[in-house]
Design an enzyme around this catalytic site. Sequence first.
Site, PDB file in Angstrom:
ATOM      1  CD  GLU A 153      -8.293   4.978  -0.325  1.00 21.97           C
ATOM      2  OE1 GLU A 153      -8.592   3.921  -0.905  1.00 21.97           O
ATOM      3  OE2 GLU A 153      -7.143   5.392  -0.291  1.00 21.97           O
ATOM      4  CE  LYS A 211      -0.675   3.441  -4.050  1.00 18.47           C
ATOM      5  NZ  LYS A 211      -0.736   2.697  -2.763  1.00 18.47           N
ATOM      6  CG  ASP A 270      -2.029   1.017   1.115  1.00 16.53           C
ATOM      7  OD1 ASP A 270      -2.575   1.427   2.174  1.00 16.53           O
ATOM      8  OD2 ASP A 270      -2.344   1.433  -0.021  1.00 16.53           O
ATOM      9  CG  ASP A 293      -5.320  -0.062  -1.332  1.00 17.20           C
ATOM     10  OD1 ASP A 293      -5.187   1.009  -0.719  1.00 17.20           O
ATOM     11  OD2 ASP A 293      -6.394  -0.401  -1.880  1.00 17.20           O
ATOM     12  CG  ASN A 294      -4.292   2.294  -3.613  1.00 19.93           C
ATOM     13  OD1 ASN A 294      -3.486   2.194  -2.694  1.00 19.93           O
ATOM     14  ND2 ASN A 294      -5.492   2.841  -3.436  1.00 19.93           N
TER      15      ASN A 294
HETATM   16  C1  LIG Z   1       9.036   4.084  -1.047  1.00 21.48           C
HETATM   17  C2  LIG Z   1       8.215   3.911   0.166  1.00 21.48           C
HETATM   18  C3  LIG Z   1       6.970   4.500   0.302  1.00 21.48           C
HETATM   19  C4  LIG Z   1       6.245   4.301   1.457  1.00 21.48           C
HETATM   20  C5  LIG Z   1       4.939   4.893   1.687  1.00 21.48           C
HETATM   21  N1  LIG Z   1       4.495   5.226   2.892  1.00 21.48           N
HETATM   22  N2  LIG Z   1       3.263   5.711   2.766  1.00 21.48           N
HETATM   23  C6  LIG Z   1       2.944   5.692   1.460  1.00 21.48           C
HETATM   24  C7  LIG Z   1       1.631   6.126   0.901  1.00 21.48           C
HETATM   25  C8  LIG Z   1       1.348   5.504  -0.445  1.00 21.48           C
HETATM   26  N3  LIG Z   1      -0.100   5.449  -0.737  1.00 21.48           N
HETATM   27  C9  LIG Z   1      -0.622   6.223  -1.698  1.00 21.48           C
HETATM   28  O1  LIG Z   1       0.084   7.021  -2.324  1.00 21.48           O
HETATM   29  C10 LIG Z   1      -2.087   6.174  -1.956  1.00 21.48           C
HETATM   30  C11 LIG Z   1      -2.683   7.196  -2.713  1.00 21.48           C
HETATM   31  C12 LIG Z   1      -4.065   7.204  -2.964  1.00 21.48           C
HETATM   32  C13 LIG Z   1      -4.686   8.285  -3.782  1.00 21.48           C
HETATM   33  C14 LIG Z   1      -4.182   9.587  -3.734  1.00 21.48           C
HETATM   34  C15 LIG Z   1      -4.772  10.588  -4.488  1.00 21.48           C
HETATM   35  C16 LIG Z   1      -5.884  10.300  -5.291  1.00 21.48           C
HETATM   36  F1  LIG Z   1      -6.471  11.271  -5.994  1.00 21.48           F
HETATM   37  C17 LIG Z   1      -6.392   9.022  -5.345  1.00 21.48           C
HETATM   38  C18 LIG Z   1      -5.787   7.997  -4.581  1.00 21.48           C
HETATM   39  C19 LIG Z   1      -4.877   6.200  -2.435  1.00 21.48           C
HETATM   40  C20 LIG Z   1      -4.288   5.176  -1.679  1.00 21.48           C
HETATM   41  O2  LIG Z   1      -5.059   4.179  -1.150  1.00 21.48           O
HETATM   42  C21 LIG Z   1      -2.909   5.157  -1.450  1.00 21.48           C
HETATM   43  O3  LIG Z   1      -2.404   4.105  -0.717  1.00 21.48           O
HETATM   44  N4  LIG Z   1       3.993   5.193   0.764  1.00 21.48           N
HETATM   45  C22 LIG Z   1       6.819   3.504   2.452  1.00 21.48           C
HETATM   46  C23 LIG Z   1       8.055   2.952   2.244  1.00 21.48           C
HETATM   47  N5  LIG Z   1       8.740   3.149   1.133  1.00 21.48           N
HETATM   48 MG   LIG Z   2      -3.868   2.582  -0.537  1.00 25.68          MG
END
Ligand SMILES: Cc1cc(-c2n[nH]c(CCNC(=O)c3cc(-c4ccc(F)cc4)cc(O)c3O)n2)ccn1
Ligand SMILES: [Mg+2]
Length: 214
Positions: free
Chosen positions: A199, A144, A141, A169-170
């Site tokens: 969500e 992406k 999650d 997810d996603n």
């Molecule tokens: C490189 C690395 C990275 C991580 C890391 N830690 N936390 C994350 C968060 C990533 N999640 C998302 O970006 C995400 C985005 C949306 C979204 C956004 C905007 C929209 F318009 C529509 C949908 C919806 C979702 O459900 C998501 O999960 N990455 C941790 C460790 N190493």
């Molecule tokens: Mg997500």
Amino acid sequence: TGSSRPQRMLKAVQKNATKGDPESVISAIDYYCRHKEWAMNVGDEKGLILDSVLTEVNPSTALELGTYCGYSTVRIARLLSPGSKLITVEFNPAFAAVARQIIAYAGLQDKVTLVEGPSGDLIPKMKARFGIKSFDFVFLDHWKDRYVPDTKLLEDCGLVSEGSVLLADNVICPGAPEYLKYVRNSPRYESRYYKSNLEYTKVEDGLEKSVFLG
Ligand SMILES: Cc1cc(-c2n[nH]c(CCNC(=O)c3cc(-c4ccc(F)cc4)cc(O)c3O)n2)ccn1
Ligand SMILES: [Mg+2]
């Protein structure tokens, strides 16, 4: 400077949830994000699919990539059997700080290890640091475009074994098209798509469950 979205989410949990009650923490976050301020938690609809896959797998060791504020961390940890462990990886220190407080508020801190840093750096250190043989369950999650490289990294580091379940997810929104191609075309995975919605919205999204065949 004002508060951040994660900080406002934490305030909503402290105001509306009961300390030590994970269900109330989950409900407080879902209420806040549906009625006050959207946030990128897996949410209540996809959360039910996460719950059912997790209950089926009943993992002894689980990994979550992308903690954010800890919503799915709480969803996963509340369903773990006694003695089972969840490691969750968060890149952003501000997100991690809020997640630690939300996980603790739910009373699940003893089941969860939150590590801060980029997934690509941390995955190769998992065996040595945490004495992990392999993960029974991985919830993807995070960024992406990291789903494919990190899945390959998990394979190369021997962190997935026959029967390990990856749940991503996603896969539709924001989308992980390369990941879908990778797991659906690989003879080493048995994949299935769970159609749902992004969500707190009516936009299509879904979860992809992939069983590693070894
Ligand atoms: C490189 C690395 C990275 C991580 C890391 N830690 N936390 C994350 C968060 C990533 N999640 C998302 O970006 C995400 C985005 C949306 C979204 C956004 C905007 C929209 F318009 C529509 C949908 C919806 C979702 O459900 C998501 O999960 N990455 C941790 C460790 N190493
Ligand atoms: Mg997500």
